[in-house]
Motif scaffolding. Structure first.
Motif, short mmCIF file in Angstrom:
data_model
loop_
_atom_site.label_atom_id
_atom_site.label_comp_id
_atom_site.label_asym_id
_atom_site.label_seq_id
_atom_site.Cartn_x
_atom_site.Cartn_y
_atom_site.Cartn_z
N MET A 1 0.93 -1.10 -0.09
CA MET A 1 0.02 -0.18 -0.15
C MET A 1 0.97 1.14 -0.11
N TYR A 2 0.39 2.23 -0.79
CA TYR A 2 1.19 3.49 -0.83
C TYR A 2 0.75 4.50 0.29
N ASP A 3 1.62 5.45 0.48
CA ASP A 3 1.00 6.43 1.46
C ASP A 3 0.56 7.56 0.48
N PHE A 4 -0.39 8.21 0.88
CA PHE A 4 -1.09 9.17 0.13
C PHE A 4 -1.75 10.23 0.73
N ILE A 5 -1.88 11.23 0.15
CA ILE A 5 -2.71 12.52 0.65
C ILE A 5 -4.08 12.44 0.17
N LEU A 6 -5.13 12.43 1.11
CA LEU A 6 -6.40 12.07 0.79
C LEU A 6 -7.21 13.70 0.74
N LYS A 7 -7.59 14.03 -0.49
CA LYS A 7 -8.42 15.33 -0.47
C LYS A 7 -9.92 15.05 -0.76
N ALA A 15 -10.04 10.28 -7.94
CA ALA A 15 -9.03 10.41 -9.05
C ALA A 15 -7.64 10.50 -8.26
N LEU A 16 -6.49 10.25 -9.12
CA LEU A 16 -5.27 9.84 -8.36
C LEU A 16 -4.41 10.89 -9.33
N GLU A 17 -3.45 11.40 -8.50
CA GLU A 17 -2.32 12.38 -9.16
C GLU A 17 -1.02 12.24 -8.50
N ILE A 18 -0.21 12.12 -9.20
CA ILE A 18 1.21 12.26 -8.65
C ILE A 18 2.03 13.38 -9.03
N LYS A 19 2.33 14.16 -8.07
CA LYS A 19 3.00 15.52 -8.08
C LYS A 19 4.42 15.15 -8.44
N LYS A 20 5.09 16.34 -9.16
CA LYS A 20 6.40 16.03 -9.45
C LYS A 20 7.17 15.49 -8.37
N SER A 21 6.93 15.82 -7.21
CA SER A 21 7.78 15.61 -5.94
C SER A 21 7.94 14.13 -5.55
N GLY A 22 6.86 13.30 -6.29
CA GLY A 22 6.56 12.02 -6.01
C GLY A 22 5.14 11.78 -5.11
N GLU A 23 4.74 12.81 -4.55
CA GLU A 23 3.69 12.92 -3.48
C GLU A 23 2.51 12.32 -4.41
N ILE A 24 1.53 11.22 -3.67
CA ILE A 24 0.51 10.66 -4.38
C ILE A 24 -0.68 11.39 -3.72
N ILE A 25 -1.45 12.06 -4.73
CA ILE A 25 -2.86 12.78 -4.17
C ILE A 25 -4.02 11.97 -4.55
N VAL A 26 -4.96 11.47 -3.51
CA VAL A 26 -6.24 10.65 -4.04
C VAL A 26 -7.36 11.98 -3.82
N ARG A 27 -8.01 12.16 -4.57
CA ARG A 27 -9.33 13.13 -4.46
C ARG A 27 -10.64 12.32 -4.36
N ALA A 28 -11.38 12.49 -3.46
CA ALA A 28 -12.49 11.51 -3.41
C ALA A 28 -13.55 12.34 -2.60
N PRO A 29 -14.83 11.69 -2.97
CA PRO A 29 -16.19 12.40 -2.64
C PRO A 29 -16.08 12.47 -1.03
N LEU A 30 -16.77 13.33 -0.46
CA LEU A 30 -16.85 13.73 0.84
C LEU A 30 -17.31 12.32 1.73
N LYS A 31 -18.20 11.41 1.26
CA LYS A 31 -18.79 10.51 2.17
C LYS A 31 -18.33 8.99 1.90
N LEU A 32 -17.36 9.05 0.86
CA LEU A 32 -16.87 7.72 0.44
C LEU A 32 -15.97 6.95 1.53
N SER A 33 -16.37 5.73 1.56
CA SER A 33 -15.53 5.14 2.95
C SER A 33 -14.07 5.02 2.54
N GLU A 34 -13.28 4.94 3.58
CA GLU A 34 -11.78 4.81 3.54
C GLU A 34 -11.61 3.42 2.77
N LYS A 35 -12.46 2.26 3.36
CA LYS A 35 -12.18 1.06 2.70
C LYS A 35 -12.25 0.96 0.91
#
Length: 171
Positions: A1-7, A15-35
């Motif tokens: 599993m990867y470490d990521f920032i959840l927005k 949606a998934l995004e990988i920044k130039k720094s290698g940081e992984i961003i996951v964008r998600a709906p407000l009420k979607l479960s972490e699972k």
């Protein structure tokens, strides 16, 4: 599993995004479960791995310039960009109000609502063909403050090979 920032936000999709720094961003709906979010990330592990490798290769092939190199880029930009911008502005019959050289890292150029043009000194690391494309692109914004079909038609009028030149920016 990867470490990521959840927005989380008022969105309907993940949606998934990988920044130039290698940081992984996951964008998600407000009420979607972490699972479900973790499952989504796991299902896209091949894509993440492939893009993390691209980020690493880019870092290795394009190391950050030191202070001396940055100053050299700034001087090169100050020498080249004003003359070339004036040259293309005359050919295109457009006017801009100001020209600035910045140290922006996320964009090579911008045009304000008042037709002030900014260029990043990092643009000078690119081939001349790509630099000239950015100049024409920003000057086209003095006529069309958007990325409409008319905007690209204006660019194409003065630079028919603009798509190839744009690709050079991504190398």
């Amino acid at each position: 599993m990867y470490d990521f920032i959840l927005k989380r936000s008022q969105r309907k999709t993940l949606a998934l995004e990988i920044k130039k720094s290698g940081e992984i961003i996951v964008r998600a709906p407000l009420k979607l479960s972490e699972k479900k979010i973790n499952s989504f990330v796991e299902q896209h592990s091949d894509w993440i791995e492939k893009n993390l490798k691209k980020v690493q290769e880019r870092k290795e092939n394009h190391p950050e310039p030191d202070e001396k190199e940055i100053e050299a880029l700034r001087q090169k930009a100050k020498k080249y960009l004003p003359k070339r911008t004036a040259y293309f502005a005359e050919i295109m019959g457009v006017q801009y109000t100001s020209l600035k050289i910045t140290s922006a890292k996320t964009r090579y150029g911008s045009c304000s609502g008042r037709n002030g043009i900014c260029y990043s000194l990092y643009l000078m690391q690119k081939p001349v063909e790509a630099i000239d494309y950015v100049i024409v692109h920003e000057l086209a914004h003095t006529v069309h403050h958007n990325h409409s079909a008319q905007f690209y038609a204006l660019i194409e009028k003065y630079m028919p090979d603009y798509k190839e030149r744009n690709r050079l920016l991504k190398l």
